[in-house]
Every structure is written in structure tokens, then in C-alpha cells.
Design an enzyme around this catalytic site. Sequence first.
Site, short mmCIF file in Angstrom:
data_model
loop_
_atom_site.label_atom_id
_atom_site.label_comp_id
_atom_site.label_asym_id
_atom_site.label_seq_id
_atom_site.Cartn_x
_atom_site.Cartn_y
_atom_site.Cartn_z
N PRO A 228 37.63 43.80 34.21
CA PRO A 228 36.30 44.39 33.96
C PRO A 228 36.25 45.48 32.89
O PRO A 228 35.17 45.84 32.44
CB PRO A 228 35.93 44.98 35.32
CG PRO A 228 37.23 45.28 35.98
CD PRO A 228 38.20 44.24 35.49
N HIS B 143 37.60 51.19 32.30
CA HIS B 143 36.59 50.72 33.26
C HIS B 143 35.98 51.92 33.97
O HIS B 143 34.89 52.36 33.63
CB HIS B 143 37.22 49.72 34.24
CG HIS B 143 36.25 49.16 35.24
ND1 HIS B 143 36.59 48.98 36.55
CD2 HIS B 143 34.98 48.78 35.11
CE1 HIS B 143 35.53 48.48 37.19
NE2 HIS B 143 34.55 48.35 36.33
N CYS C 58 42.96 49.63 40.35
CA CYS C 58 41.65 49.87 40.98
C CYS C 58 40.80 48.61 40.98
O CYS C 58 40.31 48.19 42.01
CB CYS C 58 40.92 51.00 40.25
SG CYS C 58 41.70 52.61 40.50
N HIS C 59 40.59 48.03 39.77
CA HIS C 59 39.70 46.88 39.72
C HIS C 59 40.28 45.72 38.93
O HIS C 59 39.57 44.84 38.48
CB HIS C 59 38.33 47.28 39.16
CG HIS C 59 37.73 48.42 39.91
ND1 HIS C 59 37.85 49.71 39.48
CD2 HIS C 59 37.06 48.46 41.08
CE1 HIS C 59 37.27 50.52 40.36
NE2 HIS C 59 36.78 49.79 41.33
N GLY C 60 41.63 45.74 38.71
CA GLY C 60 42.31 44.59 38.13
C GLY C 60 42.06 44.36 36.65
O GLY C 60 41.71 43.26 36.24
#
Lengths: 181, 409
Positions: free
Chosen positions: A160, A126, A145-147
Amino acid sequence: MADAKMSPAHGAGAQAGGTRRDFLIVSAYTFTAVGAAAAVWPFVHSMNPSKDVLALSATEVDLGNIAEGQSVTVLWRGKPVFIRHRTAAEIETAKADDGAGLPDPETDAKRAKKPEWLIMEGVCTHLGCVPLAQKGEYNGWFCPCHGSHYDTSGRIRKGPAPKNMPIPPYVFLTDTTIRIG
Amino acid sequence: MSSNGFTNPIVKWIDYRLPIFTFMKHSLDEYPTPKNLSYWWNLGSLAGVFLVLQIVTGIILVMHYTPHTTLAFDSIEHIMRDVNYGWLIRYLHSNGASMFFLCVYVHIFRGLYYGSYKAPREILWMLGVIIVVIMMATAFMGYVLPWGQMSFWGATVITNLFSAIPVVGEPIVTWLWGGFTVDNPTLQRFFSLHYLLPFVIVGLVVLHLVALHQHGSNNPLGIDVKGPQDSIPFHPYYTIKDMFGFAVFFVLYFYWVFFNPNYLGHPDNYIQADPLVTPAHIVPEWYLLPFYAILRAVPSKLGGVILMFAAIFILFLLPWLDTSRVRSARFRPIYKQFFWLLVIDSIVLGWIGANPPEGIYIVIGRIATIYYFAHFLIIMPLVGKLERPLPLPESISKAVLKAQPKAAE
């Protein structure tokens, strides 16, 4: 005025749709552009990896000390590379999921030259964070950080990130040593 | 909106809001330049080219250089060996400094010969003197950065000049060093200032150009432009002439860069700095040698330092030391000869600066130093008063037209 006087003398050139002066101007600009590009290149290229950086782009690792179920992280080109000695259960899950609806389809056999050794760049596809091991919904890796959730083969399953974590080029020098890069 | 006279609608739109095109047109297309400028007038723009080149190569070098005493020397070798084209960029930078000074020195002597410092161009001249002083400081600090033997001992010697100041000398030197000798704090502040000062020079160059454009260039005849018949637009006539000179000068520049890149430097600077061993013979770069010779000509520490700084600051007073109202030496038969003597004297000082301070070199150095100051303080004021200048031409145009039939013969 000078042009008007000169053009009859260069009539042959004018017939072809341009005067000799046009030709000179175009070729002068062209040579200038080529020269400028050639002059700029050393400056641009100086910002590419230097020879000492390129020299660091191979890392040898001894796998003998890594027990089943353990992982080590080594540095290759300044990036973490995960070396996981997978358990039989992990390998089985990974192979079973080969046909599941993967966002970035890839078989486990393609990702691990020897099924018990998963060697991959530990960088989330990502935005470049380092995922945490044995976390997430697929018990593989989870990027805080963003799953993004990765499975036991390091393939993206949820979140993501668009791609599986990449496999670096590596070879087995012996049964227990590898060279990455 | 139509008043700006541009036809391209985008150019028109921008120019109405930010008049950069008007400015460019005004300073290139419409800028009237004397039509008799010789190639000696190329050196100013050429110096500008070198300023830009030094900044560009310098910015790239900083990307690979480390300003620390333990790493600086190795990082230079890293640039030379590992960085792609690092050797080229470093040689462009180090030889570029020499070429920059060469341009500026010729530019200064051009000004001296043709009286470019006289009214109404005094401030233009003084800005130029400030530029060359800052250039010297910048070049000196840049020479320290590779942290070789010459870097270290050059820095030691030059900073110690300030210890000659009575009472506060020692504290000032300690302050300059940030310690009790030239060391890491010194290197790091020199690096900081070496990066800053070129941009200060850019600012001063802008002022130099503003002052230049106020009254326009001087010219080989030294007489004012009296009307449109005396001038031609800067662009394309002088842009193309400057570009030709630029190409010729770059042949010399690239000779150094590609065929003799270390000739102008000192081999001892490829030995890492050692605070315990001074090299046998310390010399600055060639462009500082005349001043170094003046420093060593005086048998007193303070006196030498004062005279060395005076040698350059005396140029500030030039507009008032020269009492002649005729600008160009072309019409000053006596001054013309003294001008060439000053050129020779400066070269002699440079030669003395490169040699050890012993025997005959000391005597010649002293005579040359005395003559240098005598030129400005005695000869210039007197010759201006006593000399009978040749008759000046009526105008630039008349002089050019009169010369023409001769050329045709």
C-alpha cells in the site's frame, strides 16, 4: 433616522455606491481582521519547532566501522535513518531494476551518491512504521504494519505504500564520514 | 418555528433545536442596560477578557513547560529562549495576571462605591468574592511553577500558614506538600490545580453573569431601572464602549509586556529554587501585598493567619454590614469620604506589605490593619444609620435629561 439625516451631508460618498459610513465599517472590520491575525500568529508559531529542536537537525556519522553487508540505524530529527553498506549483488539488482515497472520511478544512481552506501529515512511512506531490513519479496525492506515491500534501493515495489523511502539531504565530509541534514 | 423571529433559514433551523441565537439576542440585543453607565463599568468585561487571555496563553505555555523540580526552571528558560514567541506568551501570561487583578480590584472598589452589593445583588457580589479568592489561589500556585527562589520560598511561607491551625495544622501542611517540605509532589499538584482552577473560575463567572442578568447592572445613581426610557440595549452601545475601554487598558498592559516585563515580578525568581538558602526579603506579587501586610501586623501566628483570611471573607458580609438603603455613594456625603479612606488604607497596606517588617512599618501596618477592619465592622454600620443621604433622583432618565441642558451651555 440618524442615517437619513446624515446621508445628504455626505452626498459625494453616496454617489460612488457607498456612504462614508460604509467605508468606515469596512475599514474597521478589515483592520480588526488584520489585527486579529497578527495577534494569533505568535500563538500558532509557538507550536512550530523551537530553536533547540531545529538545532538537532544535523547528525554526523562515521562510516568506517560499517562492513560490507552491514547496516546501522542513526537518529536524525527523531527519525531512524538507515545507512546500509550494500553488497555488490544488491547494487547490481538495484541497478537492474531501474527499468522495471516501478510505482515511484527513480534510478538507483539518483538514490545513492556512492553506490555502496544507501542512506535513507527508515520510515515507511504508507503510515510511518519502521520497515524490517533484508526482508520481503525483493530482499530489501518489508514493513510489518501493512505489508509494503521495498527493494535493495529502498524503492516501493509492492503493497500500500505510495512512494520510495525518502533520501535525506547528506554530504560526504570525508570518504568515511557523512553529515545528514 | 417562526416565533424566534430570525430570517436566516439556517439560523432559524438551528435556533429551533438549540436556542443559542435566541440566547445571544436576549443577552446582548434585548438586554436592557441602564443608560448612564460610566467607564467604571468596563472593568467587569475587561476582567473576563483577561480570564480568557490567561487561559489561552496558559494552554500554550503548558505545551512547553515541564512540571518537575529538576526540569521546571530550565523549561521556563527554554520557553524564553527557544520556543517561537515563547518570551511574548510568557510575558503576556505573567503580566496578564497582574492586569487581571488590577481589573478585578477596580471592579470591586466600583462595587463598594456604588453599593452594587446591596439587595437584590447579594449573591452576585458573593460569587464575585469567591472568584477573587480562587483567583488568588490560582495566581499563587502559578507563581510556584517557574521553580525559582521566590516560587519555592513563597510556596513554603504560604503553605506554612496552615500550620497555625491548632492540633491538625502540621498534618495538614504535610498533606498539602505531599512530603516533609515543598518538593516535587507539591510542584506537580500545584501545576494540576493551576490548570484546573481557571476553569472553575469560568464556571463561577457564568453564575456571576446569570445573577447579574437577573436584575441587570447597577449604575452610578444606584437607583433601579424603572422603564424602557431608563435603559438602552447592551449591544451595540456597551459592546462598543467596552471595546474602547479594552483598547485603552491594553496600552497599559502592553507597556508592561513589551517595555517593562519583569518590573512586576521579582528578580530572585530567576535564580533556581534552593531549599538550603532563603532569599533575604520574601515578598509576594503586588496584588497580594495588602493581605501579606495584615498577616505580618499581628504578633501571633494563628491570629495573623485568621485576620488575613478574615480581611477577604469579611466582604461576604458586606450586604448586611452596610445598613444604608441608598446604594450609590454619590448620595452619601459621609460614606463617600470613608470610601476614599478605605482606598488609601488599602494602598498603605500594600506599601507596608512590600517593606520589611521592622520599625515604623510595623506600627503603620497595625494601624492600617485596625482601620481596615474598623471600616467594615464599625464605620459602615454606623454611617448607614447616622448619615443623612442626599435626595435621590426620580429616575435615571430624569437625572440624565436634567443634566443635558447644562452640558449644552
